[in-house]
Enzyme design. Structure first.
Site, mmCIF file in Angstrom:
data_model
loop_
_atom_site.group_PDB
_atom_site.id
_atom_site.type_symbol
_atom_site.label_atom_id
_atom_site.label_comp_id
_atom_site.label_asym_id
_atom_site.label_seq_id
_atom_site.Cartn_x
_atom_site.Cartn_y
_atom_site.Cartn_z
ATOM 1 N N GLU A 177 16.431 11.096 55.123
ATOM 2 C CA GLU A 177 17.899 11.162 55.034
ATOM 3 C C GLU A 177 18.484 9.835 54.540
ATOM 4 O OE1 GLU A 177 20.037 13.509 55.062
ATOM 5 O OE2 GLU A 177 18.646 15.098 55.577
ATOM 6 N N TYR A 219 27.489 11.820 58.718
ATOM 7 C CA TYR A 219 26.693 12.872 58.077
ATOM 8 C C TYR A 219 25.222 12.737 58.490
ATOM 9 C CZ TYR A 219 23.476 15.012 54.976
ATOM 10 O OH TYR A 219 22.388 15.724 54.529
ATOM 11 N N ASP A 236 26.670 17.881 53.313
ATOM 12 C CA ASP A 236 26.257 17.105 52.130
ATOM 13 C C ASP A 236 26.829 17.791 50.886
ATOM 14 O OD1 ASP A 236 24.688 19.335 51.697
ATOM 15 O OD2 ASP A 236 22.835 18.233 51.347
#
Ligand code: SF4
Length: 363
Positions: free
Chosen positions: A42, A125, A143
């Site tokens: 990520e 996020y 996203d």
């Protein structure tokens, strides 16, 4: 907000069962996800594509197979391995975060969004994505792929960047109690391979029966882009000044700024209010009988539209103005920007056709 018919989560998970992407950080069906790999991917995927990230990810886990190994590495080694991925603050935070998890959490990532958010380099996020994918928590990370799918599916008219909050609200009730991590990854895959930018492959989409834009065929118009700022219009008056023997007066623009250092016919300032003739003539480069030419020249710059009118005049005696007096047939030797080439053509229609016959002096 549009209510989706049927059981959208079940439909999506069934599609995911057959169509999921195989990615090196992703657990295979039946395997438990490794939070270290999920977190590492990520961070690497921020502002970077999957294709670019894959070799870096593989090299990192080869050199540092565990979070503890990464925490024990020298920062320089990590930065070196990161070379080419860009945004080096991410690499620094990655190393800091590894050390923080070892120091404060005994080497185990916390599973809740709030705790994750306290770690270096982990924003809202990323925290939501790690909580869902690595810990199967019911979160709603948004996203770019998820944003596109939801905005189309529900035909959300709100443009970016406000759209993100709306998508997050719309996504939240869709995330199932069971397998939220798979659901989030399925959404990401759907956006990456089916509901892709431009024209999506709606025939392959598990939600094509319920999608709001599928019926109208306007998928590529979503997500809505922010409204473009209207360009202002500026006005100017250009002086087509000729000497008694027909040479044209040019001057050089200031080195800095718009069209810096290029040659031009002298003109008034370019301002956001139209010019009156008398007022404009106060900026004339020489004394002459000035005559406005018919019509307007339009030119688009990046930040404004320009409308120019041209006045033509001949100097009676020795030209007193400062600048370069160029013979008509030598105008193409000068670095004239496009807008000034338009002025030349326009002036020649108004002056030369009447006086000397038309000729394209710019080649
Ligand atoms: Fe995207 Fe088409 Fe699926 Fe709608 S039906 S979500 S536009 S792929």
């Amino acid at each position: 907000m549009t209510k989706l018919s049927g059981d959208p989560a079940r439909m999506l998970l069934s599609w995911y069962g057959k169509s999921r992407r195989s990615l090196p950080w992703r657990a295979r069906p039946g395997e438990a996800p490794d939070p270290y790999r999920v977190w590492l991917s990520e961070i690497m995927l921020q502002q970077t594509t999957v294709v670019t990230v894959i070799p870096y990810f593989e090299e990192f886990v080869r050199r540092w197979p565990t979070l503890r190994a990464l925490a024990a590495a020298e920062l320089d080694e990590v930065l070196h391995a990161w070379q080419g991925l860009g945004y080096y603050a991410r690499a620094r935070n990655l190393h800091k975060c590894a050390k923080a998890v070892v120091r404060d959490h005994d080497g185990f990532f916390p599973g809740g969004e709030e705790e994750l958010l306290k770690l270096p380099g982990v924003g809202p996020y990323t925290a939501a994505a790690i909580a869902a994918i690595a810990f199967n928590r019911r979160t709603a990370p948004v996203d770019g792929n998820i944003l596109r799918v939801i905005s189309r599916l529900m035909r959300l008219e709100t443009p970016l960047p406000r759209l993100r909050t709306e998508v997050s609200k719309a996504l939240e009730p869709l995330v199932p109690e069971e397998r939220p991590g798979d659901f989030v990854q399925a959404m990401m895959d759907l956006g990456a391979v089916v509901c892709a930018p431009g024209q999506p492959d709606c025939r392959a989409c598990p939600w094509n029966g319920t999608c709001a834009v599928r019926a109208t065929g306007e998928a590529d118009a979503f997500p809505r882009k922010p409204a473009k700022k209207k360009k202002p219009t500026r006005y100017g008056v250009v002086f087509w000044a000729q000497s008694a023997d027909g040479r044209v007066l040019l001057r050089r623009r200031a080195e800095k700024g718009l069209l810096g250092g290029m040659m031009e016919m002298p003109s008034t300032d370019w301002r956001e209010r139209a010019w009156g003739l008398k007022e404009a003539l106060r900026q004339a480069p020489l004394t002459a009988q000035w005559r406005p030419l018919e019509g307007t020249i339009r030119h688009a710059f990046t930040h404004f539209h320009l409308k120019l009118t041209v006045v033509s005049g001949r100097s009676g005696g020795t030209p007193e103005a400062e600048g370069v007096w160029s013979p008509l047939d030598k105008l193409s030797d000068h670095a004239l920007p496009t807008v000034m080439k338009k002025v030349v053509r326009h002036a020649l229609k108004g002056v030369s056709v009447a006086e000397d016959g038309e000729q394209d002096v710019l080649g």
